[in-house]
Every structure is written in structure tokens, then in C-alpha cells.
Scaffold this motif. Structure first.
Motif, short mmCIF file in Angstrom:
data_model
loop_
_atom_site.label_atom_id
_atom_site.label_comp_id
_atom_site.label_asym_id
_atom_site.label_seq_id
_atom_site.Cartn_x
_atom_site.Cartn_y
_atom_site.Cartn_z
N TYR A 20 1.08 -1.20 -0.01
CA TYR A 20 0.01 0.03 0.03
C TYR A 20 0.69 1.11 -0.03
O TYR A 20 1.63 1.50 1.09
CB TYR A 20 -0.97 -0.05 1.37
N ASN A 21 0.91 1.87 -1.04
CA ASN A 21 1.62 3.12 -1.10
C ASN A 21 0.90 4.04 -2.41
O ASN A 21 0.30 3.57 -3.01
CB ASN A 21 3.29 2.73 -1.19
N VAL A 24 1.02 2.18 -6.00
CA VAL A 24 0.02 1.13 -5.85
C VAL A 24 -1.33 1.69 -6.23
O VAL A 24 -2.26 1.18 -6.86
CB VAL A 24 0.08 0.03 -4.50
N ILE A 25 -1.64 2.69 -5.17
CA ILE A 25 -2.96 3.33 -5.23
C ILE A 25 -3.41 3.96 -6.80
O ILE A 25 -4.35 3.60 -7.29
CB ILE A 25 -3.06 4.29 -4.15
N ALA A 84 -9.48 2.01 2.18
CA ALA A 84 -8.25 2.92 2.63
C ALA A 84 -8.29 4.13 2.53
O ALA A 84 -7.23 5.14 2.57
CB ALA A 84 -6.95 2.57 2.40
N SER A 86 -8.56 5.42 -0.03
CA SER A 86 -7.53 5.78 -1.26
C SER A 86 -8.28 5.10 -2.54
O SER A 86 -7.69 5.86 -3.85
CB SER A 86 -6.39 5.14 -0.71
N TYR A 87 -8.84 3.93 -2.35
CA TYR A 87 -9.15 3.27 -3.46
C TYR A 87 -10.44 3.37 -3.92
O TYR A 87 -11.31 3.74 -3.18
CB TYR A 87 -8.89 1.63 -3.20
N TRP A 204 -4.98 -6.71 3.94
CA TRP A 204 -4.57 -5.29 4.71
C TRP A 204 -3.80 -5.74 6.32
O TRP A 204 -3.90 -6.99 6.86
CB TRP A 204 -5.96 -4.78 5.07
N ASN A 208 0.28 -1.20 6.78
CA ASN A 208 -0.65 -0.46 5.95
C ASN A 208 -1.45 0.72 6.47
O ASN A 208 -1.64 1.74 6.20
CB ASN A 208 -1.47 -1.18 5.04
N ASN A 209 -2.07 0.18 7.63
CA ASN A 209 -3.09 0.94 8.45
C ASN A 209 -2.53 2.32 8.84
O ASN A 209 -2.89 3.37 8.84
CB ASN A 209 -3.75 0.21 9.66
N MET A 212 -1.88 4.60 5.81
CA MET A 212 -3.34 5.05 5.57
C MET A 212 -3.91 6.35 6.33
O MET A 212 -4.15 7.40 5.91
CB MET A 212 -4.36 4.01 5.75
#
Length: 309
Positions: A20-21, A24-25, A84, A86-87, A204, A208-209, A212
Motif C-alpha cells: 500500500y503506497n 500502488v494506489i 483505505a 484511497s481506492y 490489509w 498499511n493501516n 493510511m
């Protein structure tokens, strides 16, 4: 992952670690948009879009899923997808929205809210809030029963749903009759046992959390960041009936349970479904027995909530 063998066998194909970065997003959202567009609406459901003015007057779309050929007023479910903050919404989110519309016989409003890293808190919250107000103001035109507005979400979407439920009095909203929180994100402090334990879980994890939250609450003072965390907000006098579902091998597991207990202590009716052998986002595997079984429990909660309220 010492617990890999304990994960439900149906979920082994999706039990993969995902980074998750920002890169990637960006790449993932290209795929998300395409797959969502290509996901067909099932027979018995129809869909349409409305445009909402949300955060700082920025426009975004909300998709509406509703039973085909139904003209009378129906309950309304605002379904806030996870990801997140983000997606973009996934194909399985769209499929779930259609399932809820068809099985519960309600109108599902599905907001395409503004996302991090570009838009931090309170962008997503303000977008969902604007949708809620739009539904209230146009209930007659939309065919919505104002006494039967529910809000639901998974993961980060559940965090937004919980905030709306907690703030409905101060935001001058019609009280939601129910809230449904699926493996919810509730606590920015990240100090639970499951958060400390599950740093390498599939789909997840706590690493990652942490990233986020840094995207979502960037440049905010501590007290302002707590405004984005349902665990730290004040609760309304009347809390809507609540369904909370947790996944066993999920860094968010404990904060979902603790949040449910907090609501109960404040007088709420809370149903907690601790799913076993599951990982965060396990219901992306929609056709597995474990997902089907738990989705049925969600549908029963929604039906009961809309009938009794």
C-alpha cells in the motif's frame, strides 16, 4: 504468517499480501474504474447516477441501485465503500450494493467520494454528509421513506458511516434508523492487541493501516485528527441499531469489538458478528460459502431494521 493454515480454505486464493503506497494506489485505481464499469447490473435491479456538490463545493457522482419497476417509496441505504480512503470502489462493492437493493428491497446510494492522498480528511466525510443532506432534501422526488434511512460501509467506508451516525444531531440530519459496519476502522490510536499482532496479514495489515492514517490525516493537529476517529467522538443521545462484523485475522478486529461495546454501554442495540477464519476484505470472494452465509446475516439485519423502524 503463523496463522496461515487457520484461514478458511475457501479464502486461500485471495490470501495474499498487498503493498500500500502512492504508486500502488494510482495503478490500482485505473483497474478499479475499468472493472467497476464492466461489472454488469443483475436482472431485477436498475441503476442511475446523480451529481452531488460535496467537499468545498467539488462535484462527484453517486450511483443509485434500486429494484426494477418499483415506484413506491422505499427505505434508503447509503453504502460507503471501503478502500483505505484511497481506492475507488471495487467490482464486488458494486455487486454487494445490487444484492442489498434486490434482497432488502431498498434504494442504495453509492457515493464515489474524494480520495486520499490528494484529498485528506474531511473530504470523504463532507462528501457523504452532502449526499445524506441531498437525500433528505429530495426524499419525495427520490422515492425515499424519510423514516427509513440507513447507512453502511466496510473498513474505511464503515468509519465514515459511523461518523455520520455519531454526528447526525450536530449536522442536523434525520436520524439514521440503522448502521451496518463491516470490519470497521474506528481508532486512530492503533493500540489494540490485534493491531500489534497482525502486521503481515493478507490484503490489509497494521503497517498499511498506519500509512493510511498518515495520508488521511496529514497536516492535522492531534485533536483535529481525533475528529476523524469514531472511537474518540461523542455519541448522540439515540444511537441507531447497529450491526458490526469483524474478521478474525485482521488488524482492525479488536477495535471493531471495542467500538461495539462502547455503543452498547451508551444504550445502543448492537449485534456483533465475529466471523471466523476470515481476513480483512474476505467478502471480495463473494461466491464462497463463508461470504454468502455472512451476507445473509447482513441482509436479515437490514430487513429487520427497516421494518421495525
Amino acid at each position: 504468517m503463523k496463522y496461515k493454515k487457520q484461514i478458511n480454505s475457501e479464502l486461500k486464493l485471495i490470501a495474499r499480501k498487498i503493498p500500500y503506497n502512492r504508486a500502488v494506489i494510482k495503478c490500482a485505481n485505473i483497474f478499479q474504474v475499468i472493472s467497476l464499469h464492466l461489472t454488469k447490473i443483475p436482472k431485477g435491479v436498475t441503476n442511475r447516477n446523480i451529481t452531488i456538490e460535496g467537499y468545498k463545493g467539488l462535484k462527484y457522482k453517486a450511483e443509485i441501485f434500486e429494484p426494477l419497476n418499483v415506484k413506491e417509496k422505499l427505505p434508503c441505504l447509503i453504502y460507503v465503500h471501503g478502500g483505505a480512503f484511497s481506492y475507488k470502489a471495487s467490482a464486488y462493492h458494486k455487486k454487494l450494493a445490487c444484492i442489498y437493493a434486490m434482497k432488502v428491497k431498498c434504494r442504495v446510494y453509492f457515493p464515489d467520494y474524494h480520495l486520499t492522498p490528494k484529498y485528506s480528511y474531511p473530504a470523504a466525510y463532507d462528501d457523504v454528509l452532502a449526499l445524506y443532506k441531498c437525500i433528505m432534501e429530495n426524499a419525495e422526488e427520490f422515492g425515499i421513506d424519510l423514516e427509513k434511512i440507513g447507512i453502511a460501509g466496510d473498513s474505511a467506508g464503515a468509519s465514515l458511516a459511523a461518523l455520520i451516525c455519531n454526528n447526525y444531531e450536530q449536522e442536523r440530519l434525520k436520524q439514521p434508523c440503522i448502521q451496518m459496519l463491516i470490519y470497521p476502522l474506528t481508532d486512530i490510536n492503533m493500540q489494540t492487541d490485534s493491531m500489534k499482532k497482525f502486521s503481515d496479514t493478507p490484503l490489509w495489515n497494521s503497517k498499511n493501516n498506519k500509512r493510511m492514517w498518515s495520508y488521511y490525516c496529514k497536516n492535522l493537529k492531534t485533536e483535529d485528527a481525533y475528529g476523524a476517529s469514531p472511537m474518540h467522538g461523542s455519541l448522540p443521545r439515540i444511537i441507531p441499531d447497529t450491526y458490526i462484523e469483524t474478521a478474525e485475522y485482521d488488524c482492525l478486529h479488536d477495535e471493531g469489538i471495542i467500538y461495539g461495546k462502547k455503543l452498547r454501554e451508551a444504550g445502543a442495540n448492537v449485534e456483533i458478528n465475529e466471523t471466523r477464519g476470515t481476513i480483512h476484505g474476505y467478502d471480495v470472494a463473494l461466491n464462497t460459502k463463508i461470504a454468502i452465509s455472512n451476507i445473509k446475516k447482513r441482509i436479515l439485519f437490514l430487513k429487520k431494521g427497516f421494518i421495525e423502524n
